[in-house]
Scaffold this motif. Structure first.
Motif, PDB file in Angstrom:
ATOM      1  N   LEU A  42       4.328  17.731   4.075  1.00  0.00           N
ATOM      2  CA  LEU A  42       2.977  17.187   3.998  1.00  0.00           C
ATOM      3  C   LEU A  42       2.465  16.781   5.258  1.00  0.00           C
ATOM      4  N   LEU A  73      -5.100  14.703   1.733  1.00  0.00           N
ATOM      5  CA  LEU A  73      -4.520  15.783   1.561  1.00  0.00           C
ATOM      6  C   LEU A  73      -4.915  16.924   0.780  1.00  0.00           C
ATOM      7  N   SER A  74      -5.191  18.185   1.072  1.00  0.00           N
ATOM      8  CA  SER A  74      -5.583  19.275   0.311  1.00  0.00           C
ATOM      9  C   SER A  74      -4.672  19.848  -0.629  1.00  0.00           C
ATOM     10  N   GLN A  75      -5.320  20.464  -1.546  1.00  0.00           N
ATOM     11  CA  GLN A  75      -4.606  21.072  -2.365  1.00  0.00           C
ATOM     12  C   GLN A  75      -3.550  22.239  -2.117  1.00  0.00           C
ATOM     13  N   LEU A 104      -0.018   9.137   8.259  1.00  0.00           N
ATOM     14  CA  LEU A 104      -1.623   9.237   7.912  1.00  0.00           C
ATOM     15  C   LEU A 104      -2.376   7.957   8.561  1.00  0.00           C
ATOM     16  N   ALA A 163      -2.322  18.840  -8.400  1.00  0.00           N
ATOM     17  CA  ALA A 163      -2.565  20.089  -7.288  1.00  0.00           C
ATOM     18  C   ALA A 163      -1.659  21.278  -7.658  1.00  0.00           C
ATOM     19  N   CYS A 164      -0.589  21.211  -7.974  1.00  0.00           N
ATOM     20  CA  CYS A 164       0.430  22.143  -8.431  1.00  0.00           C
ATOM     21  C   CYS A 164       0.133  22.797  -9.650  1.00  0.00           C
ATOM     22  N   LYS A 200       7.150  15.159   1.615  1.00  0.00           N
ATOM     23  CA  LYS A 200       6.520  14.138   2.339  1.00  0.00           C
ATOM     24  C   LYS A 200       6.429  14.521   3.924  1.00  0.00           C
ATOM     25  N   LEU A 222       5.224   9.642   5.649  1.00  0.00           N
ATOM     26  CA  LEU A 222       3.989  10.359   5.471  1.00  0.00           C
ATOM     27  C   LEU A 222       2.704   9.227   5.346  1.00  0.00           C
ATOM     28  N   TYR A 223       2.996   8.164   4.872  1.00  0.00           N
ATOM     29  CA  TYR A 223       1.776   7.357   4.984  1.00  0.00           C
ATOM     30  C   TYR A 223       1.698   6.689   6.211  1.00  0.00           C
ATOM     31  N   GLU A 266      -5.283   1.183   3.542  1.00  0.00           N
ATOM     32  CA  GLU A 266      -5.007   0.404   2.310  1.00  0.00           C
ATOM     33  C   GLU A 266      -6.050   0.514   1.247  1.00  0.00           C
ATOM     34  N   GLU A 267      -7.297   0.333   1.640  1.00  0.00           N
ATOM     35  CA  GLU A 267      -8.444   0.485   0.518  1.00  0.00           C
ATOM     36  C   GLU A 267      -9.033   1.916   0.467  1.00  0.00           C
ATOM     37  N   GLU A 268      -8.343   2.851   0.802  1.00  0.00           N
ATOM     38  CA  GLU A 268      -8.898   4.349   0.772  1.00  0.00           C
ATOM     39  C   GLU A 268      -8.246   4.977  -0.332  1.00  0.00           C
ATOM     40  N   ARG A 269      -8.896   5.980  -0.871  1.00  0.00           N
ATOM     41  CA  ARG A 269      -7.868   6.921  -1.615  1.00  0.00           C
ATOM     42  C   ARG A 269      -7.388   7.864  -0.515  1.00  0.00           C
ATOM     43  N   VAL A 270      -5.810   7.393  -0.333  1.00  0.00           N
ATOM     44  CA  VAL A 270      -5.282   8.046   0.751  1.00  0.00           C
ATOM     45  C   VAL A 270      -5.017   9.700   0.645  1.00  0.00           C
ATOM     46  N   VAL A 271      -4.887   9.858  -0.781  1.00  0.00           N
ATOM     47  CA  VAL A 271      -4.166  11.013  -1.085  1.00  0.00           C
ATOM     48  C   VAL A 271      -5.398  12.177  -0.924  1.00  0.00           C
ATOM     49  N   GLU A 296       0.253   7.266  -6.231  1.00  0.00           N
ATOM     50  CA  GLU A 296      -0.970   8.284  -6.425  1.00  0.00           C
ATOM     51  C   GLU A 296      -0.395   9.549  -5.896  1.00  0.00           C
ATOM     52  N   LEU A 297       0.277   9.622  -4.948  1.00  0.00           N
ATOM     53  CA  LEU A 297       0.733  11.121  -4.580  1.00  0.00           C
ATOM     54  C   LEU A 297       1.619  11.710  -5.517  1.00  0.00           C
ATOM     55  N   PRO A 328       0.756  -1.142  -0.132  1.00  0.00           N
ATOM     56  CA  PRO A 328       0.032   0.178   0.061  1.00  0.00           C
ATOM     57  C   PRO A 328       0.935   1.108  -0.091  1.00  0.00           C
ATOM     58  N   ARG A 329       1.954   1.004   0.537  1.00  0.00           N
ATOM     59  CA  ARG A 329       2.952   2.161   0.559  1.00  0.00           C
ATOM     60  C   ARG A 329       3.505   2.667  -0.822  1.00  0.00           C
ATOM     61  N   ARG A 371       1.749   1.977  -3.649  1.00  0.00           N
ATOM     62  CA  ARG A 371       0.735   2.312  -4.382  1.00  0.00           C
ATOM     63  C   ARG A 371       0.356   3.741  -3.879  1.00  0.00           C
ATOM     64  N   PHE A 372       0.388   4.243  -2.759  1.00  0.00           N
ATOM     65  CA  PHE A 372       0.430   5.608  -2.207  1.00  0.00           C
ATOM     66  C   PHE A 372       1.247   6.378  -2.934  1.00  0.00           C
ATOM     67  N   VAL A 426      -0.545  20.692  -0.172  1.00  0.00           N
ATOM     68  CA  VAL A 426       0.415  20.550  -1.404  1.00  0.00           C
ATOM     69  C   VAL A 426       1.410  21.660  -1.698  1.00  0.00           C
ATOM     70  N   TYR A 456      -1.079  13.210  -7.768  1.00  0.00           N
ATOM     71  CA  TYR A 456      -1.721  14.320  -7.103  1.00  0.00           C
ATOM     72  C   TYR A 456      -0.942  15.606  -6.997  1.00  0.00           C
TER      73      TYR A 456
END
Lengths: 75, 193
Positions: B185, B126-128, B109, A54-55, B182, B105-106, B118-123, A46-47, A39-40, A42-43, B131, A50
């Protein structure tokens, strides 16, 4: 050393695809069976997407017009 | 053919090359702006920087070698202008942040959620603003590389050329920059335990 510490170290080059083929395969094999690292990874993936979104701000139409005005005038 | 004809043709060719150069450069302005916005802390600064970049580019267009990477050439001008600008405003000496690992960071969180993420959209946690704020806290040398590669999509090679540093330095700064981002963040998005 915990094997996961090693995979944490190579996460960035792995996602950048700058590892050797053997190393790349070794990471993939580890990820298939590791509930801590996968999961780390995958994160992180995704990050990165993102952060890019975001930027990203659109350029204003007024700046666009200013830049176009910098062109050399055609005679 | 008379000399006047030859001269006339030379001028016509140059005018054509110049128009082509200017059009191509303007076609890249969205990408140039995106990088500029990542490098500085406000929209106004980014707009000034982009405008200065195009002024300089159009003045010195003859020093561009046709067929080479125009986007990288423009960004080289822009990053140089940005370095000059940063010198003028006397940026405060940058402290070297503590270096946490890539999972930091993970982990933070997950700790703050109190369960696996794991199964969430972790990002989405984090707000814009988080970032953008975190990026502005990354020291300049690291930020430049991060913005070029991860936001501007430049290769290591191009980033090395633009910033005039060795490719190994690009890679090590990028690595540090992502970690610092990170950490920043985590400081913004995760409540202190």
């Amino acid at each position: 050393m915990d094997p996961c510490d090693h995979y944490e170290e190579v996460m960035q080059p792995f996602l950048d695809r700058s590892l050797s083929v053997e190393e790349q395969v070794s990471v993939e094999t580890h990820l298939e069976s590791c509930p801590w690292c996968s999961p780390r990874f995958r994160f992180e993936q995704e990050l990165r997407g993102y952060v890019r979104v975001a930027c990203s701000e659109e350029m204003s139409p007024s700046l666009k017009a200013k830049l176009a005005a910098l062109r050399t005038p055609l005679l | 053919m008379s000399e006047t004809d030859t001269e006339g043709r030379r001028i016509a060719n140059e005018a054509r090359d110049r128009v082509r150069f200017e059009e191509e450069a303007l076609g890249l302005s969205d990408q140039v702006f995106r990088v500029a916005r990542g490098l500085v802390n406000s929209r106004e600064e980014a707009e000034d920087l982009v405008q200065q970049t195009y002024e300089r580019a159009f003045r010195s267009w003859r020093s561009f070698t046709p067929g080479t990477n125009l986007r990288a050439w423009l960004l080289r001008i822009l990053t140089n202008l940005n370095i000059d600008r940063a010198r003028r405003v006397q940026r405060r000496p940058e402290t070297q942040p503590m270096e946490e690992g890539d999972y930091y960071l993970y982990n933070r969180l997950e700790e703050s959620a109190g369960r696996p993420l794991e199964e969430e959209r972790v990002v989405e946690r984090l707000s814009q603003d988080d970032v953008v704020g975190a990026l502005s806290a990354v020291p300049h040398d690291f930020r430049d590389v991060l913005v070029l590669v991860d936001i501007g999509d430049f290769s290591y090679q191009d980033a090395a050329q633009i910033l005039d540093i060795p490719i190994g330095t690009v890679m090590s700064r990028l690595h540090r920059a992502r970690r610092v981002l990170k950490q920043e963040l985590a400081d913004r998005a995760v409540e202190a335990p």
